[in-house]
Motif scaffolding. Structure first.
Motif, PDB file in Angstrom:
ATOM      1  N   VAL A   5       0.848  -1.204   0.118  1.00  0.00           N
ATOM      2  CA  VAL A   5       0.119   0.125  -0.087  1.00  0.00           C
ATOM      3  C   VAL A   5       0.921   1.310   0.088  1.00  0.00           C
ATOM      4  CG1 VAL A   5      -1.880   1.330   1.234  1.00  0.00           C
ATOM      5  CG2 VAL A   5      -1.960  -1.147   1.146  1.00  0.00           C
ATOM      6  N   GLU A   6       0.809   2.101  -1.137  1.00  0.00           N
ATOM      7  CA  GLU A   6       1.485   3.350  -1.045  1.00  0.00           C
ATOM      8  C   GLU A   6       0.676   4.579  -0.655  1.00  0.00           C
ATOM      9  OE1 GLU A   6       3.141   1.186  -5.480  1.00  0.00           O
ATOM     10  OE2 GLU A   6       1.361   2.623  -5.050  1.00  0.00           O
ATOM     11  N   SER A   7       1.486   5.602  -0.309  1.00  0.00           N
ATOM     12  CA  SER A   7       1.081   6.839  -0.082  1.00  0.00           C
ATOM     13  C   SER A   7       1.879   7.962  -0.212  1.00  0.00           C
ATOM     14  CB  SER A   7       0.416   6.714   1.545  1.00  0.00           C
ATOM     15  OG  SER A   7       1.355   6.461   2.265  1.00  0.00           O
ATOM     16  N   GLY A   8       1.339   9.141  -0.346  1.00  0.00           N
ATOM     17  CA  GLY A   8       2.211  10.444  -0.350  1.00  0.00           C
ATOM     18  C   GLY A   8       2.458  11.096  -1.593  1.00  0.00           C
ATOM     19  N   GLY A   9       1.661  10.559  -2.834  1.00  0.00           N
ATOM     20  CA  GLY A   9       1.764  11.329  -4.041  1.00  0.00           C
ATOM     21  C   GLY A   9       1.118  12.653  -3.750  1.00  0.00           C
ATOM     22  N   GLY A  10       1.063  13.399  -4.948  1.00  0.00           N
ATOM     23  CA  GLY A  10       0.310  14.406  -4.915  1.00  0.00           C
ATOM     24  C   GLY A  10       0.803  15.514  -6.278  1.00  0.00           C
ATOM     25  N   LEU A  11       0.528  16.765  -6.020  1.00  0.00           N
ATOM     26  CA  LEU A  11       0.633  17.777  -7.002  1.00  0.00           C
ATOM     27  C   LEU A  11       1.896  18.821  -6.267  1.00  0.00           C
ATOM     28  CD1 LEU A  11       0.548  19.187  -9.285  1.00  0.00           C
ATOM     29  CD2 LEU A  11      -1.408  20.389  -8.251  1.00  0.00           C
ATOM     30  N   GLY A  15      10.842  22.245  -7.972  1.00  0.00           N
ATOM     31  CA  GLY A  15      11.801  22.541  -6.682  1.00  0.00           C
ATOM     32  C   GLY A  15      11.197  22.396  -5.435  1.00  0.00           C
ATOM     33  N   GLY A  16      10.039  21.559  -5.419  1.00  0.00           N
ATOM     34  CA  GLY A  16       9.416  21.246  -4.243  1.00  0.00           C
ATOM     35  C   GLY A  16       9.672  19.879  -3.795  1.00  0.00           C
ATOM     36  N   SER A  17       9.151  19.242  -2.805  1.00  0.00           N
ATOM     37  CA  SER A  17       9.792  17.933  -2.145  1.00  0.00           C
ATOM     38  C   SER A  17       8.221  17.040  -1.858  1.00  0.00           C
ATOM     39  CB  SER A  17      10.299  18.118  -0.900  1.00  0.00           C
ATOM     40  OG  SER A  17      11.585  18.900  -1.217  1.00  0.00           O
ATOM     41  N   LEU A  18       8.562  16.032  -2.118  1.00  0.00           N
ATOM     42  CA  LEU A  18       7.266  14.681  -1.505  1.00  0.00           C
ATOM     43  C   LEU A  18       8.013  13.559  -0.944  1.00  0.00           C
ATOM     44  CD1 LEU A  18       4.927  14.768  -4.540  1.00  0.00           C
ATOM     45  CD2 LEU A  18       4.292  15.647  -2.218  1.00  0.00           C
ATOM     46  N   ARG A  19       7.375  13.018  -0.249  1.00  0.00           N
ATOM     47  CA  ARG A  19       7.955  11.794   0.516  1.00  0.00           C
ATOM     48  C   ARG A  19       6.589  10.521   0.215  1.00  0.00           C
ATOM     49  NH1 ARG A  19       8.060   8.901   5.768  1.00  0.00           N
ATOM     50  NH2 ARG A  19      10.352   8.230   6.118  1.00  0.00           N
ATOM     51  N   LEU A  20       7.264   9.690  -0.387  1.00  0.00           N
ATOM     52  CA  LEU A  20       6.415   8.517  -0.581  1.00  0.00           C
ATOM     53  C   LEU A  20       6.678   7.463   0.189  1.00  0.00           C
ATOM     54  CD1 LEU A  20       6.691   8.168  -4.690  1.00  0.00           C
ATOM     55  CD2 LEU A  20       5.053   9.650  -3.307  1.00  0.00           C
ATOM     56  N   SER A  21       5.457   6.760   0.763  1.00  0.00           N
ATOM     57  CA  SER A  21       5.771   5.587   1.574  1.00  0.00           C
ATOM     58  C   SER A  21       5.082   4.340   1.091  1.00  0.00           C
ATOM     59  CB  SER A  21       4.882   5.934   2.901  1.00  0.00           C
ATOM     60  OG  SER A  21       5.648   7.135   3.471  1.00  0.00           O
ATOM     61  N   CYS A  22       5.435   3.104   1.622  1.00  0.00           N
ATOM     62  CA  CYS A  22       5.058   1.851   1.017  1.00  0.00           C
ATOM     63  C   CYS A  22       5.210   0.826   2.099  1.00  0.00           C
ATOM     64  CB  CYS A  22       5.660   1.408  -0.357  1.00  0.00           C
ATOM     65  SG  CYS A  22       5.284  -0.149  -0.703  1.00  0.00           S
ATOM     66  N   LYS A  75       9.069  -2.649   9.800  1.00  0.00           N
ATOM     67  CA  LYS A  75       7.696  -2.659   9.426  1.00  0.00           C
ATOM     68  C   LYS A  75       7.567  -2.856   7.985  1.00  0.00           C
ATOM     69  CE  LYS A  75       7.287   1.835  12.319  1.00  0.00           C
ATOM     70  NZ  LYS A  75       7.005   3.318  12.342  1.00  0.00           N
ATOM     71  N   ASN A  76       8.492  -3.641   7.526  1.00  0.00           N
ATOM     72  CA  ASN A  76       8.383  -3.918   5.948  1.00  0.00           C
ATOM     73  C   ASN A  76       7.917  -2.867   5.200  1.00  0.00           C
ATOM     74  OD1 ASN A  76       9.321  -6.923   5.970  1.00  0.00           O
ATOM     75  ND2 ASN A  76       7.252  -7.432   6.966  1.00  0.00           N
ATOM     76  N   ALA A  77       8.609  -1.771   5.272  1.00  0.00           N
ATOM     77  CA  ALA A  77       8.252  -0.651   4.612  1.00  0.00           C
ATOM     78  C   ALA A  77       9.473   0.161   3.925  1.00  0.00           C
ATOM     79  CB  ALA A  77       7.818   0.570   5.798  1.00  0.00           C
ATOM     80  N   VAL A  78       9.155   0.593   2.806  1.00  0.00           N
ATOM     81  CA  VAL A  78      10.145   1.503   2.121  1.00  0.00           C
ATOM     82  C   VAL A  78       9.713   3.068   1.812  1.00  0.00           C
ATOM     83  CG1 VAL A  78       9.146   0.554  -0.242  1.00  0.00           C
ATOM     84  CG2 VAL A  78      11.642   1.487  -0.024  1.00  0.00           C
ATOM     85  N   TYR A  79      10.368   4.045   1.672  1.00  0.00           N
ATOM     86  CA  TYR A  79      10.205   5.379   1.573  1.00  0.00           C
ATOM     87  C   TYR A  79      11.021   5.883   0.306  1.00  0.00           C
ATOM     88  CZ  TYR A  79       8.884   4.041   6.072  1.00  0.00           C
ATOM     89  OH  TYR A  79       8.158   3.277   7.664  1.00  0.00           O
ATOM     90  N   LEU A  80      10.581   6.951  -0.110  1.00  0.00           N
ATOM     91  CA  LEU A  80      11.191   7.646  -1.133  1.00  0.00           C
ATOM     92  C   LEU A  80      11.030   9.306  -0.842  1.00  0.00           C
ATOM     93  CD1 LEU A  80      12.951   7.414  -3.843  1.00  0.00           C
ATOM     94  CD2 LEU A  80      10.802   7.627  -5.198  1.00  0.00           C
ATOM     95  N   GLN A 112      -0.278  -0.240  -6.082  1.00  0.00           N
ATOM     96  CA  GLN A 112      -1.157   0.231  -7.022  1.00  0.00           C
ATOM     97  C   GLN A 112      -0.782   1.444  -7.806  1.00  0.00           C
ATOM     98  OE1 GLN A 112      -1.280   0.575  -3.781  1.00  0.00           O
ATOM     99  NE2 GLN A 112      -2.048   2.724  -3.472  1.00  0.00           N
ATOM    100  N   GLY A 113       0.290   2.136  -7.053  1.00  0.00           N
ATOM    101  CA  GLY A 113       0.690   3.227  -7.935  1.00  0.00           C
ATOM    102  C   GLY A 113       0.119   4.418  -7.223  1.00  0.00           C
ATOM    103  N   THR A 114       0.973   5.639  -7.123  1.00  0.00           N
ATOM    104  CA  THR A 114       0.464   6.780  -6.838  1.00  0.00           C
ATOM    105  C   THR A 114       0.898   8.008  -7.551  1.00  0.00           C
ATOM    106  OG1 THR A 114       0.656   8.201  -4.568  1.00  0.00           O
ATOM    107  CG2 THR A 114       2.717   7.100  -5.206  1.00  0.00           C
ATOM    108  N   GLN A 115       0.124   8.765  -7.966  1.00  0.00           N
ATOM    109  CA  GLN A 115       0.345   9.871  -8.995  1.00  0.00           C
ATOM    110  C   GLN A 115       1.320  10.880  -8.305  1.00  0.00           C
ATOM    111  OE1 GLN A 115      -0.439  10.104 -12.574  1.00  0.00           O
ATOM    112  NE2 GLN A 115       0.916  11.649 -12.296  1.00  0.00           N
ATOM    113  N   VAL A 116       2.397  11.486  -9.123  1.00  0.00           N
ATOM    114  CA  VAL A 116       3.237  12.322  -8.638  1.00  0.00           C
ATOM    115  C   VAL A 116       3.124  13.403  -9.772  1.00  0.00           C
ATOM    116  CG1 VAL A 116       5.590  13.287  -8.077  1.00  0.00           C
ATOM    117  CG2 VAL A 116       4.631  11.251  -6.731  1.00  0.00           C
TER     118      VAL A 116
END
Length: 120
Positions: A5-11, A15-22, A75-80, A112-116
């Motif tokens: 399960v992924e989370s953290g995508g968006g608009l 120059g900005g930043s985002l953090r994805l979690s899975c 936690k069997n988790a990965v981040y970006l 399932q994919g998350t849009q950035v």
């Protein structure tokens, strides 16, 4: 079955930043390589970054110095962590995990994919 399960995508503006979690769930005996891929509009899916259980990482040349992959084995988790985002980073980002299930069968699972979307 192992699920991601992924989370953290968006608009975000350039120059900005985002953090994805899975996060992975299910009957996991051993988690191996975890990674992030992306698929820009009209293009093929490509590797962004990957990390082994012990820590070594691999990055696409286009994101080196801007993106950082990390994981939490407990936690069997990965981040970006994505910094200095560019419009060309716009894509659907997918989490991938490989390992062994509780019955010692290998798995290679996709989220399932998350849009950035990065606006200029």
């Amino acid at each position: 079955q192992v699920q991601l399960v992924e989370s953290g995508g968006g608009l975000v503006q350039a120059g900005g930043s985002l953090r994805l979690s899975c996060a992975a769930s299910g009957s996991i005996f051993s988690m191996g390589v975890m990674g992030w891929y992306r698929q820009p509009p009209g293009k093929q899916r490509e590797l962004v970054a990957a990390i082994t259980r012990s820590g070594p990482t691999n990055y696409a040349d286009s994101v080196k110095g801007r993106f950082t992959i990390s994981r939490d084995n407990a936690k069997n988790a990965v981040y970006l962590e994505m910094n200095s985002l560019k419009p060309e980073d716009t894509a659907v980002y997918y989490c991938n995990a490989q390992g062994l299930q509780g019955i010692l069968a290998p798995f290679n699972t996709w989220g399932q994919g998350t849009q950035v979307t990065v606006s200029s």
